[in-house]
Design a protein around this motif. Structure first.
Motif, PDB file in Angstrom:
ATOM      1  N   ARG A 182      -0.510 -33.139 -36.228  1.00  0.00           N
ATOM      2  CA  ARG A 182      -0.235 -33.810 -34.954  1.00  0.00           C
ATOM      3  C   ARG A 182       1.391 -34.343 -35.421  1.00  0.00           C
ATOM      4  N   ARG A 183       1.497 -34.589 -33.489  1.00  0.00           N
ATOM      5  CA  ARG A 183       3.808 -34.329 -33.401  1.00  0.00           C
ATOM      6  C   ARG A 183       3.318 -35.000 -34.572  1.00  0.00           C
ATOM      7  N   SER A 184       2.908 -36.766 -34.729  1.00  0.00           N
ATOM      8  CA  SER A 184       3.483 -37.371 -35.918  1.00  0.00           C
ATOM      9  C   SER A 184       3.681 -37.442 -37.045  1.00  0.00           C
ATOM     10  N   GLU A 185       2.524 -36.422 -38.250  1.00  0.00           N
ATOM     11  CA  GLU A 185       2.829 -35.652 -38.799  1.00  0.00           C
ATOM     12  C   GLU A 185       3.970 -34.581 -39.298  1.00  0.00           C
ATOM     13  N   ILE A 186       4.257 -34.388 -38.337  1.00  0.00           N
ATOM     14  CA  ILE A 186       5.241 -32.552 -38.055  1.00  0.00           C
ATOM     15  C   ILE A 186       6.558 -33.617 -38.252  1.00  0.00           C
ATOM     16  N   CYS A 187       7.034 -34.791 -37.532  1.00  0.00           N
ATOM     17  CA  CYS A 187       8.199 -35.748 -36.935  1.00  0.00           C
ATOM     18  C   CYS A 187       8.364 -36.358 -38.974  1.00  0.00           C
ATOM     19  N   ALA A 188       7.660 -36.401 -39.344  1.00  0.00           N
ATOM     20  CA  ALA A 188       7.779 -37.350 -40.970  1.00  0.00           C
ATOM     21  C   ALA A 188       7.960 -36.417 -41.666  1.00  0.00           C
ATOM     22  N   LEU A 189       7.073 -34.961 -41.977  1.00  0.00           N
ATOM     23  CA  LEU A 189       8.074 -34.701 -42.556  1.00  0.00           C
ATOM     24  C   LEU A 189       9.169 -34.634 -42.775  1.00  0.00           C
ATOM     25  N   THR A 190       9.376 -34.126 -44.484  1.00  0.00           N
ATOM     26  CA  THR A 190      10.684 -33.628 -45.286  1.00  0.00           C
ATOM     27  C   THR A 190      11.075 -32.985 -46.408  1.00  0.00           C
ATOM     28  N   LEU A 191      11.940 -32.532 -46.400  1.00  0.00           N
ATOM     29  CA  LEU A 191      11.756 -30.941 -47.491  1.00  0.00           C
ATOM     30  C   LEU A 191      11.925 -30.863 -48.916  1.00  0.00           C
ATOM     31  N   GLY A 192      11.272 -32.113 -48.656  1.00  0.00           N
ATOM     32  CA  GLY A 192      10.363 -32.703 -50.518  1.00  0.00           C
ATOM     33  C   GLY A 192       8.808 -32.352 -50.407  1.00  0.00           C
ATOM     34  N   ASP A 193       8.059 -32.750 -48.832  1.00  0.00           N
ATOM     35  CA  ASP A 193       6.680 -32.502 -48.738  1.00  0.00           C
ATOM     36  C   ASP A 193       6.888 -30.767 -49.161  1.00  0.00           C
ATOM     37  N   ILE A 194       8.129 -29.855 -48.663  1.00  0.00           N
ATOM     38  CA  ILE A 194       7.407 -28.364 -49.268  1.00  0.00           C
ATOM     39  C   ILE A 194       7.768 -27.999 -50.463  1.00  0.00           C
ATOM     40  N   ASN A 195       6.449 -27.286 -50.931  1.00  0.00           N
ATOM     41  CA  ASN A 195       6.684 -27.169 -52.055  1.00  0.00           C
ATOM     42  C   ASN A 195       6.050 -25.365 -51.837  1.00  0.00           C
ATOM     43  N   GLY A 196       7.590 -24.310 -51.416  1.00  0.00           N
ATOM     44  CA  GLY A 196       6.949 -22.375 -51.611  1.00  0.00           C
ATOM     45  C   GLY A 196       6.661 -22.727 -50.233  1.00  0.00           C
ATOM     46  N   ASP A 197       5.377 -22.283 -49.911  1.00  0.00           N
ATOM     47  CA  ASP A 197       5.285 -22.127 -48.485  1.00  0.00           C
ATOM     48  C   ASP A 197       3.438 -23.353 -47.998  1.00  0.00           C
ATOM     49  N   VAL A 198       3.102 -24.410 -49.664  1.00  0.00           N
ATOM     50  CA  VAL A 198       2.389 -25.394 -49.355  1.00  0.00           C
ATOM     51  C   VAL A 198       2.998 -26.530 -48.653  1.00  0.00           C
TER      52      VAL A 198
END
Length: 331
Positions: A182-198
């Motif tokens: 969702r747009r709301s989920e994308i805009c709340a993401l930070t680099l800490g939410d990404i681990n490799g390709d997850v």
């Protein structure tokens, strides 16, 4: 009237009134007469308050009681609904409202709003009345729901939009939307939410009732999830050092502008979730897995997307059969 002794050493009496239990607490054990007089005084205060309570006041109390348990956007939606109700309805004593008054207000709203919006208005009105007038029975006739199929962008249109976003701050958000976010989920993401390709999804960026953008938990429990994204996309995010920094509304404006320039139908970023579900369905991914990947709590939207996908496949089969028949007759 029963007088109960509490573990703290104090005493209390309780009485049911209009579907609610009211309590009076004493420091010492009261006599029956004192207990009855104290409860009568408490109920008199309640009755006086009820007699002077308008629907507006009841609705304000209802909204306030939900403030800490519902999302800011939901609270804002309630306030918006309340503001659009007829003033005479809002100022009517909540205990004088009858089923006819609600039907009359719904009839007025139905002249200017679609069935879904009217049903939302009625849901709010009935919730307020349910809290303050639990004995009122509503049998409101609501406008008939309109049957609609979810719009699903074509592969070509999605590719054109992604290509138009290359090198811009909107490229990553649009690609992530194609993976069911969702747009709301994308805009709340930070680099800490990404681990490799997850990608770990556990929050959303939404507007509160004052129009300010705030970070909150995801829309539903099912929305908290993990998805896999292509390694090149994950690397691009790490290289640029962020996912998206702008306003959520800017993504919507960019999409509309790009679609107009490309001369293709306009579709919102949310429609890319429908695209995601449709593509997963066409690849025979189990429905349960699609629900988890997209963070859907129920299969309502999924069923409509599946139906749309199946109709397209059925249309293709019909055309193929007609083509074969044409070849056998004319060639």
């Amino acid at each position: 009237m029963k007088i109960e002794k509490l573990p703290s050493g104090s005493y209390r009496i309780r009485k049911m009134y209009q579907g609610k239990i009211y309590t009076v607490v004493f420091d010492r054990k009261p006599t029956q007469k004192e207990a009855m007089m104290a409860m009568a005084k408490e109920l008199e205060k309640i009755q006086t308050k009820h007699k002077s309570m308008t629907f507006q006041e009841a609705a304000d109390e209802y909204i306030e009681s939900k403030r800490n348990v519902l999302s800011p956007s939901t609270i804002g939606g309630y306030s918006n609904i309340l503001a659009h109700l007829e003033n005479t309805f809002r100022q009517k004593n909540v205990h004088d409202i009858e089923a006819y008054d609600v039907q009359k207000e719904i009839n007025r709203l139905a002249k200017a709003h679609g069935p879904k919006t009217v049903r939302n208005y009625h849901g709010f009105i009935s919730a307020v009345l349910g809290m303050f007038c639990p004995n009122l029975k509503l049998s409101t006739t609501l406008p008939q729901k309109r049957k609609s199929e979810p719009y699903i962008p074509s592969d070509q249109d999605v590719k054109l939009v992604i290509e138009a976003s290359r090198g811009t701050v909107y490229e990553i958000p649009i690609i992530l939307a194609c993976y069911g976010m969702r747009r709301s989920e994308i805009c709340a993401l930070t680099l800490g939410d990404i681990n490799g390709d997850v990608v770990n999804i556990d929050k959303a960026k939404v507007q509160d009732q004052d129009g300010n953008w705030v970070i909150k938990s995801t829309k539903t429990t099912a929305s908290t999830r993990q998805i896999i994204i292509p390694e090149p996309v994950a690397k691009k995010i790490q290289d640029q050092g962020y996912i998206y920094k702008g306003s959520p509304c800017s993504i919507t404006k960019f999409l509309a502008s790009a679609q107009d320039a490309l001369n293709i139908p306009r579709f919102s970023i949310h429609k890319l979730r429908h695209y995601f579900a449709s593509k997963m369905s066409s690849m025979n991914v189990p429905e349960a897995d699609i629900l988890k990947l997209g963070g859907w709590e129920s299969d309502h939207i999924m069923k409509s997307v599946y139906r749309h996908s199946m109709m397209e496949k059925e249309e293709e089969r019909k055309r193929e059969a007609a083509r074969k028949l044409q070849q056998s007759i004319f060639y």
